[in-house]
Write an enzyme that holds these catalytic residues in place. Structure first.
Site, PDB file in Angstrom:
ATOM      1  N   ASP A   1       6.583  -0.715   1.543  1.00 26.50           N
ATOM      2  CA  ASP A   1       7.275  -1.890   2.060  1.00 26.50           C
ATOM      3  C   ASP A   1       6.559  -3.159   1.601  1.00 26.50           C
ATOM      4  OD1 ASP A   1       5.058  -1.658   3.697  1.00 26.50           O
ATOM      5  OD2 ASP A   1       6.186  -1.487   5.570  1.00 26.50           O
ATOM      6  N   SER A   2       5.452  -2.975   0.868  1.00 24.12           N
ATOM      7  CA  SER A   2       4.795  -4.087   0.178  1.00 24.12           C
ATOM      8  C   SER A   2       5.724  -4.709  -0.863  1.00 24.12           C
ATOM      9  CB  SER A   2       3.502  -3.624  -0.493  1.00 24.12           C
ATOM     10  OG  SER A   2       3.707  -2.441  -1.246  1.00 24.12           O
TER      11      SER A   2
ATOM     12  N   ASP B   1       8.267   4.263   2.003  1.00 27.67           N
ATOM     13  CA  ASP B   1       7.964   3.718   3.322  1.00 27.67           C
ATOM     14  C   ASP B   1       9.242   3.560   4.139  1.00 27.67           C
ATOM     15  OD1 ASP B   1       5.250   3.369   3.729  1.00 27.67           O
ATOM     16  OD2 ASP B   1       5.181   1.409   2.751  1.00 27.67           O
TER      17      ASP B   1
ATOM     18  N   LYS C   1       7.061   7.719   4.559  1.00 25.89           N
ATOM     19  CA  LYS C   1       5.787   7.352   5.181  1.00 25.89           C
ATOM     20  C   LYS C   1       6.058   6.444   6.375  1.00 25.89           C
ATOM     21  CE  LYS C   1       2.708   4.494   3.223  1.00 25.89           C
ATOM     22  NZ  LYS C   1       2.559   3.432   4.268  1.00 25.89           N
TER      23      LYS C   1
ATOM     24  N   GLU D   1       4.140   4.255   9.852  1.00 23.30           N
ATOM     25  CA  GLU D   1       2.941   3.710  10.461  1.00 23.30           C
ATOM     26  C   GLU D   1       2.902   4.041  11.952  1.00 23.30           C
ATOM     27  OE1 GLU D   1       2.585  -0.463   9.718  1.00 23.30           O
ATOM     28  OE2 GLU D   1       2.824  -0.260   7.544  1.00 23.30           O
TER      29      GLU D   1
ATOM     30  N   GLU E   1      -5.928   2.996   5.985  1.00 26.23           N
ATOM     31  CA  GLU E   1      -6.053   1.669   5.367  1.00 26.23           C
ATOM     32  C   GLU E   1      -7.092   0.816   6.071  1.00 26.23           C
ATOM     33  OE1 GLU E   1      -3.404  -2.200   3.903  1.00 26.23           O
ATOM     34  OE2 GLU E   1      -2.406  -0.445   4.759  1.00 26.23           O
TER      35      GLU E   1
END
Length: 272
Positions: A52-53, A91, A121, A123, A190
């Site tokens: 999502d970067s 993501d 992925k 979080e 991270e």
């Protein structure tokens, strides 16, 4: 090729776990478009993350929060079309799984069906474990993400080192074990202390992928634009430039401008 044939050269979520068990380091970079993904895949990378970067790198946003599931699917579809070898991991963006378990499963199914990615992925730890299990039970491999979780930037108030204090470190270890028990094939760690990342790596069956988490994780991931020197003015401690693409591209553009201005491009051999 028959529809039940498996390409043995294609890296899968299971391959990541097998690599951990064999002690072979796992390599990952991000990518968001067909051309870049094709180059990275052909070079032999183990995994490409459609992070999502993309919100920052492709759209210029200040953080990852604005990117939508439709935009993530667009980028993931472009990357998946380019990859013949590596695992393609997408993501799940902010808002696509935090509301409910059913919403998370539905959106994960949509990402896989519409993009062609191999896995997703997410979080978070204990608070999303039930959703993670539901997605895995639906047949989709999941990688977790602990430590600095950029989707929670408004909660954290910055991008500093996480889990420095014992309470947060203990929770991270607990969350990693919970995700592991839920069945994730990997966990991104991270911006956490190297010793903590090493401890987590030893405690879980899942492959750990570090970014700013030291050298004792099972693998590493970086944003390709950072690793290849395209971005300027961003140089955290954990980042190494493996090329200077900013310089290379700038010089190429300047040479193009020069030849057009001088009317030496196109020349006779480049004309029809």
């Amino acid at each position: 090729m028959g529809y039940l044939t498996t390409d043995k050269k294609k890296i899968t979520a299971k391959t990541f776990v097998d690599m951990k068990q064999a002690g072979e380091k796992i390599t990952m970079l991000t990518a968001y478009d067909y051309t870049t993904a094709s180059i990275i895949d052909t070079a032999g990378i183990d995994g490409i993350l459609i992070g999502d970067s993309a919100s920052n790198v492709m759209a210029g946003n200040a953080n990852t929060i604005p990117i939508t599931i439709e935009q993530m699917i667009y980028h993931a579809r472009s990357v998946a079309r380019a990859c013949r070898h590596c695992l393609v991991l997408c993501d799940m963006p902010f808002g696509s799984y935090q509301i409910s378990r059913e919403d998370g499963i539905r959106n994960a199914l949509r990402i896989i069906k519409e993009s062609g990615a191999d896995a997703v992925k997410m979080e978070g730890g204990a608070e999303i474990a039930d959703t993670v299990k539901g997605i895995i039970d639906a047949g989709i491999p999941v990688m977790g993400h602990l430590g600095l979780t950029p989707q929670s930037i408004n909660k954290f108030g910055g991008y500093g080192l996480r889990a420095k204090e014992k309470a947060e470190a203990d929770k991270l270890i607990s969350d990693a074990k919970i995700l592991d028990e839920a069945g994730v094939f990997g966990i991104t760690l991270e911006k956490v202390p190297a010793k903590l990342a090493e401890e987590v790596t030893k405690e879980v069956k899942a492959a750990t992928i570090g970014i700013g988490a030291g050298s004792h994780t099972d693998g590493q991931v970086l944003v390709y634009a950072d690793a290849l020197g395209m971005t300027q003015g961003f140089k955290p401690k954990f980042l190494r430039h493996f090329a200077d693409m900013n310089k290379c591209m700038s010089e190429g553009v300047q040479e193009y401008i020069k030849t057009v201005k001088e009317n030496t491009f196109p020349n006779e051999s480049e004309s029809y």
